[in-house]
Design a protein around this motif. Structure first.
Motif, PDB file in Angstrom:
ATOM      1  N   GLU A 131       0.824  -1.214   0.000  1.00  0.00           N
ATOM      2  CA  GLU A 131       0.000   0.000   0.000  1.00  0.00           C
ATOM      3  C   GLU A 131       0.861   1.268   0.000  1.00  0.00           C
ATOM      4  O   GLU A 131       0.586   2.209  -0.754  1.00  0.00           O
ATOM      5  N   ILE A 132       1.894   1.284   0.821  1.00  0.00           N
ATOM      6  CA  ILE A 132       2.768   2.472   0.887  1.00  0.00           C
ATOM      7  C   ILE A 132       3.543   2.623  -0.413  1.00  0.00           C
ATOM      8  O   ILE A 132       3.694   3.732  -0.938  1.00  0.00           O
ATOM      9  N   ARG A 133       4.028   1.508  -0.958  1.00  0.00           N
ATOM     10  CA  ARG A 133       4.747   1.573  -2.239  1.00  0.00           C
ATOM     11  C   ARG A 133       3.830   2.116  -3.329  1.00  0.00           C
ATOM     12  O   ARG A 133       4.229   2.971  -4.123  1.00  0.00           O
ATOM     13  N   MET A 134       2.582   1.668  -3.359  1.00  0.00           N
ATOM     14  CA  MET A 134       1.623   2.149  -4.357  1.00  0.00           C
ATOM     15  C   MET A 134       1.281   3.622  -4.126  1.00  0.00           C
ATOM     16  O   MET A 134       1.143   4.383  -5.086  1.00  0.00           O
ATOM     17  N   LEU A 135       1.137   4.029  -2.877  1.00  0.00           N
ATOM     18  CA  LEU A 135       0.866   5.426  -2.560  1.00  0.00           C
ATOM     19  C   LEU A 135       1.971   6.319  -3.127  1.00  0.00           C
ATOM     20  O   LEU A 135       1.694   7.339  -3.757  1.00  0.00           O
ATOM     21  N   LEU A 136       3.225   5.918  -2.903  1.00  0.00           N
ATOM     22  CA  LEU A 136       4.366   6.745  -3.309  1.00  0.00           C
ATOM     23  C   LEU A 136       4.645   6.697  -4.812  1.00  0.00           C
ATOM     24  O   LEU A 136       4.948   7.732  -5.417  1.00  0.00           O
ATOM     25  N   THR A 137       4.558   5.511  -5.411  1.00  0.00           N
ATOM     26  CA  THR A 137       4.968   5.368  -6.814  1.00  0.00           C
ATOM     27  C   THR A 137       3.812   5.595  -7.785  1.00  0.00           C
ATOM     28  O   THR A 137       3.827   6.542  -8.565  1.00  0.00           O
ATOM     29  N   VAL A 138       2.822   4.738  -7.730  1.00  0.00           N
ATOM     30  CA  VAL A 138       1.687   4.863  -8.653  1.00  0.00           C
ATOM     31  C   VAL A 138       0.878   6.124  -8.345  1.00  0.00           C
ATOM     32  O   VAL A 138       0.529   6.882  -9.252  1.00  0.00           O
ATOM     33  N   GLY A 139       0.609   6.352  -7.060  1.00  0.00           N
ATOM     34  CA  GLY A 139      -0.199   7.505  -6.672  1.00  0.00           C
ATOM     35  C   GLY A 139       0.548   8.816  -6.785  1.00  0.00           C
ATOM     36  O   GLY A 139       0.293   9.620  -7.686  1.00  0.00           O
ATOM     37  N   PHE A 140       1.487   9.055  -5.856  1.00  0.00           N
ATOM     38  CA  PHE A 140       2.171  10.341  -5.816  1.00  0.00           C
ATOM     39  C   PHE A 140       2.929  10.637  -7.114  1.00  0.00           C
ATOM     40  O   PHE A 140       2.732  11.699  -7.717  1.00  0.00           O
ATOM     41  N   CYS A 141       3.810   9.735  -7.533  1.00  0.00           N
ATOM     42  CA  CYS A 141       4.605  10.001  -8.743  1.00  0.00           C
ATOM     43  C   CYS A 141       3.726  10.079  -9.986  1.00  0.00           C
ATOM     44  O   CYS A 141       3.969  10.899 -10.869  1.00  0.00           O
ATOM     45  N   GLY A 142       2.688   9.229 -10.035  1.00  0.00           N
ATOM     46  CA  GLY A 142       1.762   9.280 -11.170  1.00  0.00           C
ATOM     47  C   GLY A 142       1.011  10.598 -11.237  1.00  0.00           C
ATOM     48  O   GLY A 142       0.779  11.151 -12.313  1.00  0.00           O
ATOM     49  N   GLY A 143       0.618  11.125 -10.071  1.00  0.00           N
ATOM     50  CA  GLY A 143      -0.079  12.412 -10.041  1.00  0.00           C
ATOM     51  C   GLY A 143       0.854  13.594 -10.230  1.00  0.00           C
ATOM     52  O   GLY A 143       0.478  14.613 -10.798  1.00  0.00           O
ATOM     53  N   PHE A 144       2.077  13.453  -9.745  1.00  0.00           N
ATOM     54  CA  PHE A 144       3.031  14.554  -9.798  1.00  0.00           C
ATOM     55  C   PHE A 144       3.594  14.767 -11.200  1.00  0.00           C
ATOM     56  O   PHE A 144       3.764  15.898 -11.639  1.00  0.00           O
ATOM     57  N   THR A 145       3.880  13.699 -11.908  1.00  0.00           N
ATOM     58  CA  THR A 145       4.446  13.822 -13.254  1.00  0.00           C
ATOM     59  C   THR A 145       3.328  13.879 -14.287  1.00  0.00           C
ATOM     60  O   THR A 145       2.196  13.523 -14.019  1.00  0.00           O
ATOM     61  N   THR A 146       3.677  14.315 -15.492  1.00  0.00           N
ATOM     62  CA  THR A 146       2.641  14.482 -16.504  1.00  0.00           C
ATOM     63  C   THR A 146       3.184  14.308 -17.918  1.00  0.00           C
ATOM     64  O   THR A 146       3.827  15.199 -18.465  1.00  0.00           O
ATOM     65  N   PHE A 147       2.929  13.150 -18.478  1.00  0.00           N
ATOM     66  CA  PHE A 147       3.330  12.907 -19.857  1.00  0.00           C
ATOM     67  C   PHE A 147       2.390  13.618 -20.829  1.00  0.00           C
ATOM     68  O   PHE A 147       2.827  14.116 -21.866  1.00  0.00           O
ATOM     69  N   SER A 148       1.122  13.693 -20.488  1.00  0.00           N
ATOM     70  CA  SER A 148       0.163  14.326 -21.405  1.00  0.00           C
ATOM     71  C   SER A 148       0.450  15.818 -21.579  1.00  0.00           C
ATOM     72  O   SER A 148       0.383  16.339 -22.694  1.00  0.00           O
ATOM     73  N   THR A 149       0.779  16.512 -20.502  1.00  0.00           N
ATOM     74  CA  THR A 149       1.113  17.935 -20.614  1.00  0.00           C
ATOM     75  C   THR A 149       2.415  18.108 -21.381  1.00  0.00           C
ATOM     76  O   THR A 149       2.529  19.002 -22.226  1.00  0.00           O
ATOM     77  N   PHE A 150       3.396  17.254 -21.108  1.00  0.00           N
ATOM     78  CA  PHE A 150       4.652  17.270 -21.857  1.00  0.00           C
ATOM     79  C   PHE A 150       4.370  17.122 -23.356  1.00  0.00           C
ATOM     80  O   PHE A 150       4.907  17.871 -24.183  1.00  0.00           O
ATOM     81  N   SER A 151       3.517  16.172 -23.722  1.00  0.00           N
ATOM     82  CA  SER A 151       3.191  15.938 -25.140  1.00  0.00           C
ATOM     83  C   SER A 151       2.488  17.130 -25.754  1.00  0.00           C
ATOM     84  O   SER A 151       2.800  17.544 -26.879  1.00  0.00           O
ATOM     85  N   ASN A 152       1.532  17.714 -25.039  1.00  0.00           N
ATOM     86  CA  ASN A 152       0.811  18.876 -25.547  1.00  0.00           C
ATOM     87  C   ASN A 152       1.737  20.079 -25.715  1.00  0.00           C
ATOM     88  O   ASN A 152       1.655  20.801 -26.717  1.00  0.00           O
ATOM     89  N   GLU A 153       2.624  20.276 -24.741  1.00  0.00           N
ATOM     90  CA  GLU A 153       3.561  21.396 -24.852  1.00  0.00           C
ATOM     91  C   GLU A 153       4.527  21.183 -26.015  1.00  0.00           C
ATOM     92  O   GLU A 153       4.895  22.132 -26.709  1.00  0.00           O
ATOM     93  N   GLY A 154       4.913  19.933 -26.236  1.00  0.00           N
ATOM     94  CA  GLY A 154       5.747  19.618 -27.405  1.00  0.00           C
ATOM     95  C   GLY A 154       5.023  19.964 -28.694  1.00  0.00           C
ATOM     96  O   GLY A 154       5.608  20.546 -29.620  1.00  0.00           O
ATOM     97  N   LEU A 155       3.754  19.627 -28.773  1.00  0.00           N
ATOM     98  CA  LEU A 155       2.952  19.960 -29.949  1.00  0.00           C
ATOM     99  C   LEU A 155       2.871  21.470 -30.146  1.00  0.00           C
ATOM    100  O   LEU A 155       2.974  21.965 -31.277  1.00  0.00           O
ATOM    101  N   GLN A 156       2.711  22.213 -29.061  1.00  0.00           N
ATOM    102  CA  GLN A 156       2.642  23.677 -29.163  1.00  0.00           C
ATOM    103  C   GLN A 156       3.953  24.260 -29.702  1.00  0.00           C
ATOM    104  O   GLN A 156       3.936  25.209 -30.483  1.00  0.00           O
ATOM    105  N   LEU A 157       5.075  23.673 -29.266  1.00  0.00           N
ATOM    106  CA  LEU A 157       6.375  24.125 -29.795  1.00  0.00           C
ATOM    107  C   LEU A 157       6.467  23.863 -31.293  1.00  0.00           C
ATOM    108  O   LEU A 157       6.949  24.709 -32.055  1.00  0.00           O
ATOM    109  N   LEU A 158       6.010  22.686 -31.722  1.00  0.00           N
ATOM    110  CA  LEU A 158       6.034  22.357 -33.155  1.00  0.00           C
ATOM    111  C   LEU A 158       5.130  23.298 -33.947  1.00  0.00           C
ATOM    112  O   LEU A 158       5.514  23.783 -35.016  1.00  0.00           O
ATOM    113  N   LYS A 159       3.940  23.560 -33.437  1.00  0.00           N
ATOM    114  CA  LYS A 159       3.008  24.473 -34.125  1.00  0.00           C
ATOM    115  C   LYS A 159       3.583  25.879 -34.231  1.00  0.00           C
ATOM    116  O   LYS A 159       3.300  26.593 -35.194  1.00  0.00           O
TER     117      LYS A 159
END
Length: 124
Positions: A64-92
């Motif tokens: 439970e603690i491992r999931m809280l820290l890795t899947v939960g916290f790190c998953g919520g803290f990082t953002t691949f979708s925003t990274f991808s969208n910002e990359g698209l904006q740079l290309l545009k």
């Protein structure tokens, strides 16, 4: 079911912290048309996940603690979708060199940050 609750809590905390870090960094740093907030949270999150996985194995933390820290916290803290969208904006915007730097630096530094986090976890 208990793991899902831990992931939910960790994800909420990570998401709010990501918003706050991005808000501060994007307002303070504006060099080379890069989205420094997203870049910063993704690199920091990579460091955290390497650290958390290593510490959870080393100290036999509960699932439970491992999931809280890795899947939960790190998953919520990082953002691949925003990274991808910002990359698209740079290309545009025609900022091809900036896009290439942003994409390559994000991946390369993210991997190095996971390695650094794992190394730090072994030091504690």
């Amino acid at each position: 079911m208990k793991e899902i609750l831990y992931i939910f809590v960790g994800g909420g905390v990570g998401s709010v912290l990501r918003y706050l870090v991005q808000y501060v960094l994007n307002g303070k740093i504006n060099y080379f048309s890069l989205m420094w907030g997203t870049f910063g949270v993704n690199i920091a999150g990579s460091l955290f996940i390497g650290l958390f996985y290593t510490l959870s194995a080393r100290y036999s933390l509960s699932t439970e603690i491992r999931m809280l820290l890795t899947v939960g916290f790190c998953g919520g803290f990082t953002t691949f979708s925003t990274f991808s969208n910002e990359g698209l904006q740079l290309l545009k915007a025609g900022l091809y060199g900036t896009f290439l730097f942003y994409a390559l630096a994000s991946v390369a530094l993210g991997i190095l940050a996971v390695i650094a986090g794992a190394w730090l976890g072994k030091q504690f």
